[in-house]
Design an enzyme around this catalytic site. Sequence first.
Site, mmCIF file in Angstrom:
data_model
loop_
_atom_site.group_PDB
_atom_site.id
_atom_site.type_symbol
_atom_site.label_atom_id
_atom_site.label_comp_id
_atom_site.label_asym_id
_atom_site.label_seq_id
_atom_site.Cartn_x
_atom_site.Cartn_y
_atom_site.Cartn_z
ATOM 1 N N ASN A 286 0.877 -1.179 0.000
ATOM 2 C CA ASN A 286 0.000 0.000 0.000
ATOM 3 C C ASN A 286 0.912 1.225 0.000
ATOM 4 O O ASN A 286 1.487 1.567 1.027
ATOM 5 C CB ASN A 286 -0.883 -0.049 1.266
ATOM 6 C CG ASN A 286 -1.681 1.227 1.468
ATOM 7 O OD1 ASN A 286 -1.758 2.073 0.578
ATOM 8 N ND2 ASN A 286 -2.270 1.371 2.647
ATOM 9 N N LYS B 296 0.192 4.261 -0.329
ATOM 10 C CA LYS B 296 -0.419 5.480 0.249
ATOM 11 C C LYS B 296 -0.145 6.673 -0.666
ATOM 12 O O LYS B 296 -0.114 6.508 -1.875
ATOM 13 C CB LYS B 296 0.092 5.688 1.684
ATOM 14 C CG LYS B 296 -0.065 4.421 2.528
ATOM 15 C CD LYS B 296 0.129 4.630 3.998
ATOM 16 C CE LYS B 296 -0.055 3.297 4.707
ATOM 17 N NZ LYS B 296 -0.068 3.416 6.151
ATOM 18 N N HIS C 50 -9.577 1.366 4.831
ATOM 19 C CA HIS C 50 -8.314 1.564 5.555
ATOM 20 C C HIS C 50 -8.548 2.567 6.689
ATOM 21 O O HIS C 50 -9.296 3.522 6.539
ATOM 22 C CB HIS C 50 -7.241 2.078 4.591
ATOM 23 C CG HIS C 50 -5.872 2.042 5.194
ATOM 24 N ND1 HIS C 50 -5.443 2.989 6.095
ATOM 25 C CD2 HIS C 50 -4.853 1.159 5.054
ATOM 26 C CE1 HIS C 50 -4.205 2.683 6.479
ATOM 27 N NE2 HIS C 50 -3.827 1.588 5.861
ATOM 28 N N GLU D 47 -6.849 4.925 7.760
ATOM 29 C CA GLU D 47 -6.544 6.327 7.437
ATOM 30 C C GLU D 47 -7.718 6.979 6.721
ATOM 31 O O GLU D 47 -7.940 8.183 6.848
ATOM 32 C CB GLU D 47 -5.255 6.389 6.604
ATOM 33 C CG GLU D 47 -4.039 6.152 7.495
ATOM 34 C CD GLU D 47 -2.818 5.617 6.776
ATOM 35 O OE1 GLU D 47 -2.757 5.683 5.533
ATOM 36 O OE2 GLU D 47 -1.911 5.116 7.469
ATOM 37 N N GLU E 17 -5.534 -4.687 10.577
ATOM 38 C CA GLU E 17 -4.448 -3.743 10.837
ATOM 39 C C GLU E 17 -4.764 -2.943 12.109
ATOM 40 O O GLU E 17 -5.564 -1.997 12.058
ATOM 41 C CB GLU E 17 -4.315 -2.741 9.679
ATOM 42 C CG GLU E 17 -4.044 -3.363 8.340
ATOM 43 C CD GLU E 17 -3.483 -2.352 7.359
ATOM 44 O OE1 GLU E 17 -2.359 -2.562 6.882
ATOM 45 O OE2 GLU E 17 -4.144 -1.340 7.087
ATOM 46 N N GLY F 25 2.540 2.195 10.791
ATOM 47 C CA GLY F 25 3.576 3.226 10.653
ATOM 48 C C GLY F 25 4.280 3.581 11.949
ATOM 49 O O GLY F 25 4.976 4.587 12.026
ATOM 50 N N SER G 74 3.326 -2.131 10.324
ATOM 51 C CA SER G 74 4.767 -2.236 10.593
ATOM 52 C C SER G 74 5.358 -3.603 10.256
ATOM 53 O O SER G 74 6.284 -4.063 10.925
ATOM 54 C CB SER G 74 5.072 -1.861 12.054
ATOM 55 O OG SER G 74 4.647 -0.538 12.309
HETATM 56 P P1 PGA Z 1 2.814 0.268 7.611
HETATM 57 O O1 PGA Z 1 1.361 0.523 6.970
HETATM 58 O O2 PGA Z 1 3.302 -1.039 7.044
HETATM 59 O O3 PGA Z 1 3.635 1.442 7.148
HETATM 60 O O4 PGA Z 1 2.636 0.210 9.079
HETATM 61 C C1 PGA Z 1 0.452 -0.541 6.776
HETATM 62 C C2 PGA Z 1 -0.829 -0.017 6.189
HETATM 63 O O5 PGA Z 1 -1.289 1.052 6.576
HETATM 64 O O6 PGA Z 1 -1.429 -0.678 5.322
#
Ligand code: PGA
Length: 254
Positions: free
Chosen positions: A10, A12, A93, A95, A165, A171, A211
């Site tokens: 992903n 982003k 997601h 976010e 997640e 992150g 992560s």
């Molecule tokens: P990350 O993000 O691997 O940077 O923690 C995962 C995601 O949001 O899909």
Amino acid sequence: MSLRPYIVGNWKMHGTRTMLSEARSIDRAAQRLMKVEVAIAPPYTLIHPIHREAEQIAVGAQDCHEMEGGAHTGDISAAMISDAGAKFVILGHSERRQSHGESNALVKAKGESALAGGLRVIMCCGETEETRDKGDAVSFVTKQLKASLPVEIDNPMESLTVAYEPVWAIGTGKVAQPSDIEEMHGEIRKLLVNLYGEEHGGEVRILYGGSVKPENAGEIFAIPNVGGALVGGASLTADSFMGIALAAAETDEG
Ligand code: PGA
């Protein structure tokens, strides 16, 4: 795992055309790792260029609108991303749920629209740290997921993937405890069997995200009911992303 492990990047809001070389490297490496299904969800602007060049990996989008078209300035429909070459879309997601206020009902409508448009769906779910600290993670996530998943799905095993997640792990470098991942994925599995029956619900892949890195991937993939990973930061370079894919191949071999 009956279906191949599924490793999805992903990107982003990262990536201009200079990132195409990274996508090429990922694609080349994926050709040597056929035991793993590798895919990336770049920003919309890179879907078509990556799709045009990729020989092995599938390209997807990070969101789509729930309507087929109309007066929705700045939005994009399932048909449009599919026309650009997307084969799947990530929906719900955290976010988007947080910064765009997306409700479960909206996410579900997007899922229905995407499936009707022939896209596969990766449906995300996850709890905040506060919810986990209160001991409510499992009930929160299963409720959120149930309310977000389309009910009628042709061939859910193929067209649906779930991504768990934990919001606090995205992150941040923090990863959930293996026992917590096992518990959550087990509960998600029960829900999927309930919704779609044993044959399909028992096979839908449940990805872990938050992560994930080459260094921790092997341990995560060894957990029951973990069918792959949704990877943010570590998917931005072919080296780290394919390190994760390699860990999936090695774990699958047992
Ligand atoms: P990350 O993000 O691997 O940077 O923690 C995962 C995601 O949001 O899909």
